[in-house]
Design an enzyme around this catalytic site. Structure first.
Site, PDB file in Angstrom:
ATOM      1  N   ARG A  25       0.836  -1.214   0.000  1.00  0.00           N
ATOM      2  CA  ARG A  25       0.000   0.000   0.000  1.00  0.00           C
ATOM      3  C   ARG A  25       0.867   1.259   0.000  1.00  0.00           C
ATOM      4  NH1 ARG A  25      -2.756  -4.206   1.727  1.00  0.00           N
ATOM      5  NH2 ARG A  25      -5.032  -4.263   1.740  1.00  0.00           N
ATOM      6  N   GLY A  91      -1.636 -11.715  -5.096  1.00  0.00           N
ATOM      7  CA  GLY A  91      -3.048 -11.317  -5.175  1.00  0.00           C
ATOM      8  C   GLY A  91      -3.233  -9.857  -4.801  1.00  0.00           C
ATOM      9  N   ARG A 119      -6.583 -18.204  -9.211  1.00  0.00           N
ATOM     10  CA  ARG A 119      -7.338 -17.565  -8.111  1.00  0.00           C
ATOM     11  C   ARG A 119      -8.490 -16.706  -8.657  1.00  0.00           C
ATOM     12  NH1 ARG A 119      -3.180 -15.236  -3.849  1.00  0.00           N
ATOM     13  NH2 ARG A 119      -5.122 -14.980  -2.695  1.00  0.00           N
ATOM     14  N   SER A 163     -12.921  -9.387   2.380  1.00  0.00           N
ATOM     15  CA  SER A 163     -11.623  -9.399   1.705  1.00  0.00           C
ATOM     16  C   SER A 163     -11.069  -7.986   1.644  1.00  0.00           C
ATOM     17  CB  SER A 163     -11.769  -9.959   0.287  1.00  0.00           C
ATOM     18  OG  SER A 163     -10.635  -9.601  -0.476  1.00  0.00           O
ATOM     19  N   GLN A 165      -8.472  -7.171   0.054  1.00  0.00           N
ATOM     20  CA  GLN A 165      -8.011  -6.901  -1.313  1.00  0.00           C
ATOM     21  C   GLN A 165      -9.152  -6.346  -2.155  1.00  0.00           C
ATOM     22  OE1 GLN A 165      -6.206 -10.559  -2.650  1.00  0.00           O
ATOM     23  NE2 GLN A 165      -4.391 -10.258  -1.382  1.00  0.00           N
ATOM     24  N   ASP A 312      -4.385 -15.128   7.269  1.00  0.00           N
ATOM     25  CA  ASP A 312      -3.123 -15.720   6.800  1.00  0.00           C
ATOM     26  C   ASP A 312      -2.449 -16.587   7.862  1.00  0.00           C
ATOM     27  OD1 ASP A 312      -3.438 -14.517   4.343  1.00  0.00           O
ATOM     28  OD2 ASP A 312      -2.249 -12.755   4.856  1.00  0.00           O
ATOM     29  N   LYS A 339      -6.402 -19.305  -1.540  1.00  0.00           N
ATOM     30  CA  LYS A 339      -5.180 -18.524  -1.257  1.00  0.00           C
ATOM     31  C   LYS A 339      -4.071 -18.991  -2.214  1.00  0.00           C
ATOM     32  CE  LYS A 339      -6.807 -15.797   1.845  1.00  0.00           C
ATOM     33  NZ  LYS A 339      -6.947 -14.393   1.505  1.00  0.00           N
ATOM     34  N   ARG A 343      -5.155 -24.115   0.922  1.00  0.00           N
ATOM     35  CA  ARG A 343      -4.453 -24.330   2.198  1.00  0.00           C
ATOM     36  C   ARG A 343      -5.140 -25.385   3.072  1.00  0.00           C
ATOM     37  NH1 ARG A 343      -2.452 -18.052   3.218  1.00  0.00           N
ATOM     38  NH2 ARG A 343      -0.653 -18.275   1.836  1.00  0.00           N
TER      39      ARG A 343
HETATM   40  C1  S3P Z   1      -4.179  -9.009   2.001  1.00  0.00           C
HETATM   41  C2  S3P Z   1      -5.435  -9.456   2.283  1.00  0.00           C
HETATM   42  C3  S3P Z   1      -5.773 -10.865   2.534  1.00  0.00           C
HETATM   43  C4  S3P Z   1      -4.538 -11.697   2.802  1.00  0.00           C
HETATM   44  C5  S3P Z   1      -3.400 -11.383   1.866  1.00  0.00           C
HETATM   45  C6  S3P Z   1      -3.026  -9.915   1.956  1.00  0.00           C
HETATM   46  C7  S3P Z   1      -3.988  -7.566   1.741  1.00  0.00           C
HETATM   47  O1  S3P Z   1      -6.439 -11.373   1.402  1.00  0.00           O
HETATM   48  O2  S3P Z   1      -4.854 -13.077   2.716  1.00  0.00           O
HETATM   49  O3  S3P Z   1      -2.278 -12.171   2.174  1.00  0.00           O
HETATM   50  O4  S3P Z   1      -2.839  -7.092   1.784  1.00  0.00           O
HETATM   51  O5  S3P Z   1      -4.987  -6.885   1.487  1.00  0.00           O
HETATM   52  P1  S3P Z   1      -8.035 -11.180   1.256  1.00  0.00           P
HETATM   53  O6  S3P Z   1      -8.295  -9.783   1.485  1.00  0.00           O
HETATM   54  O7  S3P Z   1      -8.409 -11.594  -0.130  1.00  0.00           O
HETATM   55  O8  S3P Z   1      -8.614 -12.100   2.296  1.00  0.00           O
END
Ligand code: S3P
Length: 421
Positions: A25, A91, A119, A163, A165, A312, A339, A343
């Site tokens: 970020r 991701g 994914r 999520s 992300q 995680d 993931k 997992r």
């Molecule tokens: C992350 C959000 C998580 C996490 C990933 C990093 C991020 O994923 O599993 O390792 O930096 O926003 P999700 O938001 O898809 O759960």
């Protein structure tokens, strides 16, 4: 890669690498700020370097010295990349940057490695299309994807999965929309995006699980962003120190944002001895030193809202549960199937080979029966960094483990095996 047994108390003061989520970020948001930013203690791991290279391909000047210097180009200063953007295994790179690129007046193509190409991306494509962008992707919305940027409109979007992300992708797109955008999460996920964008001057409001972002003219980043240690990396040593009798460790300078500390809450409930010291705020993020003493753990039941706060850390929590007395039931962990590897499958297939305990997955529930006979085994990591590190910790506390691939730890923790030695 052979990880030998380590049957001694673990006594040490250590530091862990910088937070992966915050490092991504810091790069992305600094790139669209109107000023230059110095990022200290940036995580130089493969995932964050994927973000760095994608931003460079979009015309952002970034200098990698001891610190990282990002010369922000402003919200409208990105340039179309001449080649497809490669998100590698990451991701976070792909999903966050898709939100940003959905709002540009050029198109972009993302590719990634074999894991990322499996994914799900519908989770970002659907809301970003509602905002006005268009996408073309392989069947069922898998990579490669092409994003046709557009003038976006704000939406009200109820997210089907918690999520960070997806939330971050929508909030980034929302910065560029013609009216405010609201995302509603089923449960709170990590909020580094909200904190950092607000620190850069974006107007963000939170009511319950609804987060609203207002269109922005400009972002001004702090001149310096310091990234604290990653609690997701610290979790491996926290569990090792807990299960090795006579251990006492201190991990300095770890991010302890409440949206990330579910692992501490659950371990404490299981009987762990974990203390936060020297608590402080750095760049708006809570940071502390974490002290851990070995402890006898007992099995517990957990699930629901706490899961996104430790998404995680489920593999390493499963390792801890294997050493606990009794049964641990972890509900609502279906997201682990999508993931860096499946997992839940990896835990059931590989942890059972090695561990004294038994591991079962039923739909989205993980059940661990603690205890049993210690053994040595050869295990597969599925190319997944967190599975490799969890198996290493389990191997150290049992009779050792032989991993088919240790190199994947470079995704988040390049010096993991040096630390382990
Ligand atoms: C992350 C959000 C998580 C996490 C990933 C990093 C991020 O994923 O599993 O390792 O930096 O926003 P999700 O938001 O898809 O759960």
């Amino acid at each position: 890669m052979l990880v030998p047994n380590f049957s001694q108390p673990f006594v040490k003061t250590l530091e862990v690498p910088a937070d992966k989520s915050v490092s991504h970020r810091a790069l992305i948001f600094s790139a669209i700020a109107d000023n230059s930013v110095r990022i200290s203690n940036f995580l130089r791991a493969e995932d964050c370097l994927s973000t760095l290279n994608c931003l460079k391909a979009l015309g952002v000047e970034i200098n990698l010295a001891e610190d990282v210097f990002v010369h922000g180009v402003g919200l409208r200063g990105l340039k179309k990349s001449a080649a497809p953007l490669n998100a590698g295994n990451s991701g976070t790179t792909l999903r966050l940057m898709s939100g940003l690129l959905a709002a540009q007046n050029f198109d972009s193509t993302f590719i990634g490695d074999a894991s990322l190409s499996k994914r799900p991306m519908s989770r970002i494509i659907l809301p970003l299309e509602k905002m006005g962008a268009t996408f073309s992707a392989r069947e069922n919305n898998f990579l490669p994807i092409k994003i046709f940027g557009a003038n976006l409109r704000g939406i009200n979007y109820e997210m089907p999965v918690a999520s960070a992300q997806v939330k971050s992708a929508i909030l980034l797109a929302g910065l560029y929309a013609e009216n405010p955008t609201t995302v509603i999460e089923p449960a709170p996920s990590r909020d580094h995006t909200e904190k950092m964008l607000a620190a850069m001057g974006a107007r963000i409001e939170k009511i319950g699980n609804a987060i609203t972002i207002f269109p922005a003219e400009k972002l001004f980043a702090p001149e310096k962003i310091s990234v604290a240690g990653d609690i997701s990396s610290a979790a491996f040593w926290i569990v090792l120190a807990t299960i090795l009798d006579g251990s006492e460790i201190t991990i300095k300078n770890v991010g302890v944002n409440r949206t990330r500390t579910g692992i501490l809450d659950v371990l404490l409930k299981m009987g762990a001895k974990i203390f936060l010291e020297n608590e402080r705020l750095e760049c708006g993020e809570p940071v502390a030193d974490i002290k851990i003493f070995s402890a006898k753990l007992r099995g517990i039941e957990t699930g629901g809202e706490i899961i996104p706060r430790m998404i995680d850390e489920i593999p390493i929590l499963a390792v801890a549960a294997g050493f606990a007395e009794g049964t641990t039931i972890i509900r609502d962990v279906g997201e682990l199937r999508v993931k860096e590897s499946d997992r839940l499958k990896a835990i059931v297939e590989e942890f059972n080979k090695l561990s004294p305990a038994t591991f079962e997955a039923q739909d989205d529930i993980l059940i661990i029966h603690g205890g049993g006979v210690k053994k040595f085994a050869s295990c597969k990591t599925y190319g997944d960094h967190r599975i490799a590190m969890s198996l290493s910790i389990m191997g150290m506390a049992t009779e050792g483990v032989d991993l088919d691939d240790g190199a994947c730890v470079k995704i988040s923790y390049p010096n993991f095996f040096d630390m382990l030695k």
